[in-house]
Structure formats: C-alpha cells, structure tokens
Write a protein that holds these residues in place. Structure first.
Motif, PDB file in Angstrom:
ATOM      1  N   LEU A   1       2.194   1.765  -3.488  1.00  0.00           N
ATOM      2  CA  LEU A   1       1.191   2.359  -4.377  1.00  0.00           C
ATOM      3  C   LEU A   1       1.086   3.864  -4.145  1.00  0.00           C
ATOM      4  CD1 LEU A   1      -1.760  -0.212  -4.252  1.00  0.00           C
ATOM      5  CD2 LEU A   1      -0.388   0.370  -6.249  1.00  0.00           C
ATOM      6  N   HIS A   2       1.083   4.247  -2.877  1.00  0.00           N
ATOM      7  CA  HIS A   2       0.989   5.671  -2.548  1.00  0.00           C
ATOM      8  C   HIS A   2       2.228   6.417  -3.021  1.00  0.00           C
ATOM      9  CE1 HIS A   2       1.343   9.225   0.109  1.00  0.00           C
ATOM     10  NE2 HIS A   2       0.036   9.263  -0.039  1.00  0.00           N
TER      11      HIS A   2
ATOM     12  N   GLY B   1      -4.280   2.901  -2.002  1.00  0.00           N
ATOM     13  CA  GLY B   1      -2.977   2.973  -1.350  1.00  0.00           C
ATOM     14  C   GLY B   1      -3.089   3.279   0.129  1.00  0.00           C
TER      15      GLY B   1
ATOM     16  N   TYR C   1      -5.560   5.142  -6.826  1.00  0.00           N
ATOM     17  CA  TYR C   1      -4.479   4.340  -6.242  1.00  0.00           C
ATOM     18  C   TYR C   1      -3.777   5.090  -5.112  1.00  0.00           C
ATOM     19  CZ  TYR C   1      -4.611   0.674  -9.823  1.00  0.00           C
ATOM     20  OH  TYR C   1      -4.975  -0.367 -10.621  1.00  0.00           O
ATOM     21  N   ASP C   2      -3.627   6.392  -5.279  1.00  0.00           N
ATOM     22  CA  ASP C   2      -2.921   7.211  -4.298  1.00  0.00           C
ATOM     23  C   ASP C   2      -3.756   7.418  -3.041  1.00  0.00           C
ATOM     24  OD1 ASP C   2      -1.509   9.101  -2.868  1.00  0.00           O
ATOM     25  OD2 ASP C   2      -1.779  10.712  -4.320  1.00  0.00           O
TER      26      ASP C   2
ATOM     27  N   TRP D   1      -2.181   0.755   3.190  1.00  0.00           N
ATOM     28  CA  TRP D   1      -1.081   1.271   3.996  1.00  0.00           C
ATOM     29  C   TRP D   1      -1.497   1.393   5.458  1.00  0.00           C
ATOM     30  CZ3 TRP D   1       1.242   6.807   2.775  1.00  0.00           C
ATOM     31  CH2 TRP D   1       2.219   7.120   3.724  1.00  0.00           C
TER      32      TRP D   1
ATOM     33  N   GLY E   1       0.803  -1.210   0.000  1.00  0.00           N
ATOM     34  CA  GLY E   1       0.000   0.000   0.000  1.00  0.00           C
ATOM     35  C   GLY E   1       0.835   1.259   0.000  1.00  0.00           C
TER      36      GLY E   1
END
Length: 318
Positions: free
Chosen positions: A133-134, A184, A179-180, A188, A130
C-alpha cells in the motif's frame, strides 16, 4: 492370527525400525534440533547473525532510505511520470527481501516462539500488504513533487491541489495520502516491530557467569542500524509504536534477569541499537522544538518532524 504369530510380526517390525535408525542415526536428531521447531538448546552459545543483520542494514539503507533519493536524482527521461520510477523498483525489492530476512531471523530464534508459526506468517502477510500500500501511495506522492507538490504542507493546502477541477479530486488525493501515511504505515510497521520483539524475547540464555561480548562488526552495525531506525521512526511517524516496542524489550530484560538469564549477543545488539535510536530521536526533536513552521505542520501532542519535510522546507530550494 494366533498370539505367537502376532509376537513374531512385532519382533520383525521392531528389528526393521532398529536397522533404519542405525543406517540413518541423524534424522531424528536433526528434526529435534531444527531451529524452526524447537530452537537451539539454552546451553549452546548463540553466534551473532552477521549475515542477516548485515543484509537487513544494507537493504534498509539502500532500498528504503535511498529510495526517495533515487526518485529525485534519477533523470525523468529514464522513468517518465506515467511509469514506475527507480525508487519504486527499490521499494519492490525491499518488500521481498525484508520479510524473507525476518522469517530467517525468526527461524534462528534460540527459543521456540510462544505464539506459533501461524501468527508469524500472518504478521509477515500483513507486513507485505502494508508495504505494498505504501509503495503505491509513496510513488504517486514523489511523482507529484516534480509537479510542484510541497511535502511540508497538507494535501488540501498544496497550491497544485487548490487549482484542481473538480474539487472532489482533492478528496481522492487525500485518500491516497491516507493509504500511504496512515493505513500503509500501520500495516507495515506494526508487524515489523512485532516480529523483532518476538525474536528479542527468545534471545535470553542462562547467565552462569558468562561474559557475552559483542564482536566489532556488531558494534558497527549497531550505529548503522540506529541511524536508520531514527529515519524510520521520524519519517514513518511511528514514535509511539517504537517507544512501546522499546519498553517491552526493557521489561523483558528486567523480567529475565530476575530469573537468572542474560541477553545473548543478538539481543544485546538489538537493545543497544534501539537505545541509540531513542537518543537520536530526542536530539532531533530538541533541535527542532521551537520551529514555528514545523509546529504548524505537526500540531498534535506528539511532535516528531519528518526529515523529508524538513528537507522540503529548508534545503530543497538551495
């Protein structure tokens, strides 16, 4: 082999085993007492893990909070728009140091973890995925700021997006934003808080008239951690997850006190820092409660404005 011969062989093996234990008396005891296997005994005083809490606090402030600042203030000549920025390297370091600290913290849990080591490892794996991805989504987002992207507007409402050709490119940027800011963040932060709550559940010791006091260093880190957690909860838009984690911690305290157990110094540190974080979030939301521009940006039931959106709206033009 005759019965007498088997008895003699058995005596020889037991004699060898006794000699090995005499030569290495600490091996079996170390295995039983290793914190990753059984944890410390309930009667042992648990010290404040200053090394781990200090490392987590410093790297959170420098590598996470300081990451967007580094992206904005470091000259573009040092990191062109088509290359990773200084903040991206901060994020890479964070993605390595934080899961390592979480694993070391869980190893020192005074009690054996109820869900087992496999569950912890899976949580750490999801955390790293995660956060990675971020890393990608946030890197592109902050590079767009140099091209006129405005954080207080949605992706499709940004002026630079309205001029893109073909229009389908906007869908790609919205996917990147998903995704962010959504997938993500969930992958996360859910494992992150889950690991903290798991550790907190093992921070109870029999009361027995003990006077558990936090050292001065713990109080300093409580304030520093709470302010960072305020930033994490507001900027990460994870207020519901934080509230659930805090409520679970309070319920664990209530349940264990009924059993005659109290928090050790590490558990007290976590509980106080989460409580102060909750107070800071309430003050932040109350301060911006009647802000009409932010109300448009956050129209849902849960209204928790992001600090960087506030900065982009009111402070970046100064």
């Amino acid at each position: 082999m005759s019965l007498a011969a088997r008895k003699r062989a058995s005596k020889v093996r037991s004699s060898r085993s006794s000699n090995q234990q005499a030569l290495h008396p600490s091996t079996a005891q170390e295995d039983r007492n290793h914190p990753s296997i059984s944890g410390s005994t309930a009667d042992d005083p648990v010290p404040f893990h200053l090394d781990l809490w200090l490392t987590l606090t410093l790297e959170n402030w420098i590598l996470d909070f300081g990451r967007p600042i580094a992206m904005l203030w470091v000259p573009l000549e040092w990191s062109p728009l088509n290359m990773p920025s200084v903040g991206d390297y901060f994020h890479m370091a964070y993605n390595v140091i934080t899961p390592f600290c979480l694993l070391k913290l869980l190893e020192r849990c005074p009690r054996k973890l109820p869900l087992g080591s496999s569950f912890v490892y899976l949580s750490i794996i999801f955390f790293v995925m995660g956060a990675s991805l971020h890393l990608v989504g946030d890197s592109v987002n902050h590079r767009l700021i140099h091209s006129g992207y405005q954080n207080h507007l949605s992706v499709r409402e940004n002026p630079i997006m309205q001029n893109l050709k073909p229009k389908s490119l906007v869908d790609s940027f919205e996917l990147l934003y998903y995704y962010d800011e959504y997938l993500g963040h969930l992958m996360w932060y859910i494992p992150f808080f889950l690991c903290l709550v798991l550790y907190f559940g093992g921070c109870f010791v029999p009361a027995r008239g003990r006077d558990i006091r936090m050292p001065f260093s713990a109080w300093i880190l409580t304030v520093a951690s709470a302010v960072y957690n305020w930033y994490l909860v507001t900027e990460g838009q994870i207020f519901p997850l934080f509230v659930v984690s805090y409520v679970v911690m309070l319920l664990a305290v209530w349940y264990n006190r009924r059993s005659g157990e109290e928090l050790d110094v590490n558990g007290s540190f976590m509980l106080y820092s989460f409580g102060l974080t909750m107070l800071l979030v309430v003050v932040w939301v109350g301060y911006l409660w009647n802000d009409q521009a932010l109300r448009v940006r956050y129209p849902g039931l849960i209204y928790v404005p992001e600090p960087w959106t506030y900065y982009s709206l009111y402070l970046s033009g100064r």
